[in-house]
Design a protein around this motif. Structure first.
Motif, PDB file in Angstrom:
ATOM      1  N   SER A  32       0.831  -1.215   0.000  1.00  0.00           N
ATOM      2  CA  SER A  32       0.000   0.000   0.000  1.00  0.00           C
ATOM      3  C   SER A  32       0.859   1.255   0.000  1.00  0.00           C
ATOM      4  CB  SER A  32      -0.917  -0.002   1.228  1.00  0.00           C
ATOM      5  OG  SER A  32      -0.156  -0.067   2.426  1.00  0.00           O
ATOM      6  N   LEU A  64      -0.522   2.474  -7.083  1.00  0.00           N
ATOM      7  CA  LEU A  64      -1.544   1.466  -7.348  1.00  0.00           C
ATOM      8  C   LEU A  64      -1.386   0.793  -8.705  1.00  0.00           C
ATOM      9  CD1 LEU A  64      -4.848   3.052  -6.040  1.00  0.00           C
ATOM     10  CD2 LEU A  64      -3.766   0.953  -5.246  1.00  0.00           C
ATOM     11  N   TYR A 123       5.947  -0.601 -11.113  1.00  0.00           N
ATOM     12  CA  TYR A 123       4.891   0.326 -10.722  1.00  0.00           C
ATOM     13  C   TYR A 123       4.864   1.547 -11.627  1.00  0.00           C
ATOM     14  CZ  TYR A 123       4.252  -2.254  -6.355  1.00  0.00           C
ATOM     15  OH  TYR A 123       3.979  -3.227  -5.424  1.00  0.00           O
ATOM     16  N   THR A 170      -9.148  -4.973  -7.039  1.00  0.00           N
ATOM     17  CA  THR A 170      -8.988  -3.555  -7.355  1.00  0.00           C
ATOM     18  C   THR A 170      -9.329  -2.640  -6.184  1.00  0.00           C
ATOM     19  OG1 THR A 170     -11.181  -3.763  -8.370  1.00  0.00           O
ATOM     20  CG2 THR A 170      -9.278  -3.728  -9.849  1.00  0.00           C
ATOM     21  N   SER A 222      -8.275  -1.035  -2.995  1.00  0.00           N
ATOM     22  CA  SER A 222      -6.923  -0.848  -2.461  1.00  0.00           C
ATOM     23  C   SER A 222      -6.869  -1.055  -0.952  1.00  0.00           C
ATOM     24  CB  SER A 222      -6.405   0.550  -2.810  1.00  0.00           C
ATOM     25  OG  SER A 222      -7.071   1.541  -2.047  1.00  0.00           O
ATOM     26  N   TYR A 246      -5.271   0.761   1.060  1.00  0.00           N
ATOM     27  CA  TYR A 246      -5.408   2.060   1.723  1.00  0.00           C
ATOM     28  C   TYR A 246      -6.878   2.405   1.938  1.00  0.00           C
ATOM     29  CZ  TYR A 246      -5.116   7.094   2.557  1.00  0.00           C
ATOM     30  OH  TYR A 246      -5.261   8.353   3.094  1.00  0.00           O
ATOM     31  N   THR A 261     -10.277   5.980  -8.676  1.00  0.00           N
ATOM     32  CA  THR A 261      -8.921   5.998  -8.116  1.00  0.00           C
ATOM     33  C   THR A 261      -8.429   7.420  -7.975  1.00  0.00           C
ATOM     34  OG1 THR A 261      -8.462   3.916  -9.273  1.00  0.00           O
ATOM     35  CG2 THR A 261      -6.568   5.125  -8.396  1.00  0.00           C
ATOM     36  N   GLY A 276      -2.928   6.119  -3.148  1.00  0.00           N
ATOM     37  CA  GLY A 276      -3.226   4.707  -2.951  1.00  0.00           C
ATOM     38  C   GLY A 276      -4.697   4.435  -2.708  1.00  0.00           C
ATOM     39  N   ARG A 283      -8.319   3.648  -3.877  1.00  0.00           N
ATOM     40  CA  ARG A 283      -9.104   3.140  -5.011  1.00  0.00           C
ATOM     41  C   ARG A 283     -10.284   2.338  -4.470  1.00  0.00           C
ATOM     42  NH1 ARG A 283      -5.798   0.096  -9.290  1.00  0.00           N
ATOM     43  NH2 ARG A 283      -5.655  -1.507  -7.686  1.00  0.00           N
TER      44      ARG A 283
END
Length: 454
Positions: free
Chosen positions: A196, A200, A289, A326, A328, A330, A439, A445, A447
């Protein structure tokens, strides 16, 4: 003598010569096989038994039960002459599958020679029909087997095929380090899932020595399976990859072919969270990433106010979508934090996003378990056409309230000035509803995964 009789005598003489020649051949020719079929199979059984016992530290197999839908599961085997086998696995950390268990095996003879694990051990977890990772595999399990048909040896590896689906499995000689380091496979899992603390968005980048191509990358830890789709106009190509963990990275099956080379072993770099497989002459493949989506969609335009768009609303339903790949970590942490601030019998059950209502409003609706009334935050919407984001700006809270303290962090992400990327996804979860993700473009982070309800 008549010509007719001469021909008869010549034909008879020719036949005699042929018979004599055949008799000579039968006395001098070597037999085609020096063993009966049964003797050959028994010899094959002895051969397999001897090779299984020949490796002091046993054997290792990364078993990809079906690389079109599932990843690989590392198993370690140490065979004994008394028909017992010690086994460990990285199938499931919660089951302590890295703990060594002893069971029995047999070299069996049927239509061919096979290695069969006859009493329960870790490998049987892959063949249990009531133990399945996703609904599509209900009553099928992990598609694994515990009877392996013996197909010989190649470069020091033992080649088997699963009796169930004929999937190839290769046993390679194990080392003491393989046994000692098996728990490190579990430590690699969070790196493959993605921290996290990192962006993302992820991509697969291939380099054939002269040209690079990029693919979006998504991974499901439940099935250990990844998909990568080309993001370049005019270049349509996809990879579907079973993923297996290792102490230093991952292995993929099938291998990724780049520049005529097959790349399957990826090494993890903790500095940037990437996984790289390196070939020769500049050939490589890297999973890494990205701070923003590889492709910025126009999906957000459907939601803008004052553009004649129809009424639409989207729902995050915690019971179904908290576990979506999908959604996240966070976002889930913010929900957990908000729930912790509520009375024990209350929690966030869903979050709905309404656009272009009959009252020409856009608002975020927070809904709760435990009898707590919904809270609605009315916002305005506009676009950042350059960065292709939807920007939601505070207008007022229904009922004239201020932003509740326990919702502030979540709500601040929805109304961040940098906006939200909106994407229509190509997968489904539980229901047939189309999935949309929202997002944060602020690279926080954040989403959220939603169903389109209307």
């Amino acid at each position: 003598m008549k010509v007719k009789n001469i021909i008869k005598y010549l034909f008879a003489a020719f036949l005699m010569l042929q018979i004599t020649a055949c008799n000579n051949d039968s006395t001098e020719a070597e037999p085609l096989f020096d063993k009966t079929p049964t003797e050959r199979l028994n010899s094959r059984m002895d051969e397999l038994q001897q090779v299984l016992l020949s490796s002091p530290e046993g054997w290792k197999a990364v078993y990809f039960t079906d690389n079109t839908i599932l990843g690989g599961y590392t198993h370690l085997f140490k065979f004994a002459a008394d028909g017992t086998v010690e086994m460990a696995s990285d199938f499931d950390e919660s089951l302590d599958t890295d703990v060594i268990r002893k069971s029995e095996y047999q070299i069996q003879l049927g239509s061919t020679v096979s290695l069969t694990f006859t009493t329960n051990n870790w490998i049987h977890l892959l063949s249990e029909s009531d133990n399945y990772p996703i609904a599509a595999l209900r009553a099928k399990g992990y598609l694994g087997d515990f009877q392996f048909l013996y197909y010989g040896q190649e470069n020091g590896e033992i080649i088997f095929k699963a009796n169930r689906n004929k999937q190839e499995i290769r046993f390679v000689k194990a080392t003491k380090a393989d046994w000692d380091n098996l728990p490190k496979n579990y430590a690699m899992i969070p790196n493959v899932i993605g921290s996290s603390a990192r962006p993302l968005f992820r991509l697969l980048e291939t380099n054939d020595g002269t040209t690079k191509h990029q693919f979006d990358f998504s991974f499901s830890p439940i099935t250990r399976f990844a998909e990568a789709n080309s993001v370049e106009a005019g270049f349509s190509f996809s990879y579907e990859l079973g993923i297996g963990y290792s102490p230093t990275g991952i292995v993929v099956n099938p291998a990724i072919e780049v520049g005529g080379q097959k790349l399957s072993t990826f090494v993890y770099n903790d500095a940037d969270g990437s996984f790289t497989s390196t070939g020769t002459n500049g050939v490589s493949a890297t999973i890494k990433y990205s701070n923003k989506p590889l492709v910025l969609t126009d999906d957000y335009k459907l939601l803008l106010s004052g553009k004649g768009n129809p009424y639409k609303y989207f729902g995050y339903i915690a019971a179904n979508l908290a576990v979506a790949p999908t959604t996240s970590n966070y976002f889930k942490s913010l929900v957990a934090k908000a729930n912790a601030a509520l009375p024990a019998n209350q929690s966030i059950s869903s979050i709905y996003l309404y656009f272009n209502t009959a009252a020409n409003q856009t608002y975020i609706s927070y809904n709760f378990n435990g009898g707590k009334a919904s809270l609605n935050h009315v916002v305005t919407s506009k676009e950042d056409a350059v960065n292709k984001t939807l920007i939601l700006t505070h207008d007022f809270w229904a009922g004239g309230i201020s932003t509740p303290a326990y919702l502030k962090e979540i709500d601040d992400e929805f109304t961040n000035p940098k906006g939200l990327y909106v994407k229509k996804e190509n997968f489904k979860i539980t229901y047939s509803n189309v999935i949309y993700t929202f997002t944060s473009a602020a690279d926080s982070g954040f989403r959220i995964t939603t169903y389109i309800i209307n």
